[in-house]
Design a protein around this motif. Structure first.
Motif, PDB file in Angstrom:
ATOM      1  N   UNK A 166       0.818  -1.214   0.000  1.00 55.08           N
ATOM      2  CA  UNK A 166       0.000   0.000   0.000  1.00 55.08           C
ATOM      3  C   UNK A 166       0.854   1.268   0.000  1.00 55.08           C
ATOM      4  N   UNK A 167       2.162   1.105   0.191  1.00 56.82           N
ATOM      5  CA  UNK A 167       3.091   2.234   0.220  1.00 56.82           C
ATOM      6  C   UNK A 167       2.742   3.204   1.344  1.00 56.82           C
ATOM      7  N   UNK A 168       2.494   2.644   2.497  1.00 58.47           N
ATOM      8  CA  UNK A 168       2.158   3.466   3.651  1.00 58.47           C
ATOM      9  C   UNK A 168       3.017   3.087   4.857  1.00 58.47           C
ATOM     10  N   UNK A 169       3.228   4.051   5.729  1.00 59.89           N
ATOM     11  CA  UNK A 169       3.867   3.817   7.014  1.00 59.89           C
ATOM     12  C   UNK A 169       3.015   4.514   8.071  1.00 59.89           C
ATOM     13  N   UNK A 170       2.743   3.810   9.148  1.00 57.13           N
ATOM     14  CA  UNK A 170       1.868   4.307  10.197  1.00 57.13           C
ATOM     15  C   UNK A 170       2.636   4.460  11.504  1.00 57.13           C
ATOM     16  N   UNK A 171       2.123   5.329  12.363  1.00 54.94           N
ATOM     17  CA  UNK A 171       2.642   5.466  13.717  1.00 54.94           C
ATOM     18  C   UNK A 171       1.449   5.429  14.666  1.00 54.94           C
ATOM     19  N   UNK A 172       1.324   4.320  15.370  1.00 54.29           N
ATOM     20  CA  UNK A 172       0.280   4.192  16.381  1.00 54.29           C
ATOM     21  C   UNK A 172       0.817   4.774  17.683  1.00 54.29           C
ATOM     22  N   UNK A 173       0.110   5.748  18.225  1.00 43.93           N
ATOM     23  CA  UNK A 173       0.562   6.445  19.429  1.00 43.93           C
ATOM     24  C   UNK A 173      -0.466   6.229  20.526  1.00 43.93           C
ATOM     25  N   UNK A 174      -0.073   5.540  21.569  1.00 42.22           N
ATOM     26  CA  UNK A 174      -0.942   5.242  22.705  1.00 42.22           C
ATOM     27  C   UNK A 174      -0.422   5.924  23.966  1.00 42.22           C
ATOM     28  N   UNK A 175      -1.313   6.052  24.944  1.00 45.43           N
ATOM     29  CA  UNK A 175      -0.948   6.675  26.220  1.00 45.43           C
ATOM     30  C   UNK A 175      -0.222   7.999  25.986  1.00 45.43           C
ATOM     31  N   UNK A 176      -0.831   8.832  25.183  1.00 46.72           N
ATOM     32  CA  UNK A 176      -0.187  10.098  24.813  1.00 46.72           C
ATOM     33  C   UNK A 176      -0.062  11.025  26.005  1.00 46.72           C
TER      34      UNK A 176
END
Length: 119
Positions: free
Chosen positions: A75-85
């Protein structure tokens, strides 16, 4: 070449956000991908990075255990899941691409996405 970030916004402390970066115009699977951030009055800092094939990840100590980087080469994507911000996570977040397994200096940058953590 384009890197387009999305998914930023305002969230309360302890909440979660997921940033996504869509890439085009270069051979995505040949590039390590990184997320940087820059808070007001501070230098840009590396937050997380992932190898060109997704086999390894590295994180800044400040986000280790709370953030997760992932990529989808189809899909040519990169994600950043951010928890407990936390409020100190407030910054403009930038996606970047660096050619190679880990890459050296970034070759391409996105325009940035604002993340604000506040009650």
């Amino acid at each position: 070449v384009r890197l387009v970030e999305s998914g930023g916004g305002l969230v309360q402390p302890g909440g979660s956000l997921r940033l996504s970066c869509a890439a085009s115009g270069f051979t995505f699977s040949n590039f390590a991908m990184r997320w940087y951030r820059q808070a007001p009055g501070k230098e840009r800092e590396l937050v997380a990075e992932i190898t060109h094939n997704g086999s390894y990840e590295r994180y800044a100590d400040a986000v280790k255990g709370r953030f997760t980087i992932s990529r989808d080469n189809d899909k040519r994507t990169v994600d950043l899941q951010m928890d407990n911000l936390k409020p100190e996570d407030t910054a403009v977040y930038y996606c970047s691409a660096a050619e190679g397994f880990w890459g050296t200096k970034p070759d391409y940058w996105g325009q940035g996405s604002q993340v604000s953590v506040s009650s």
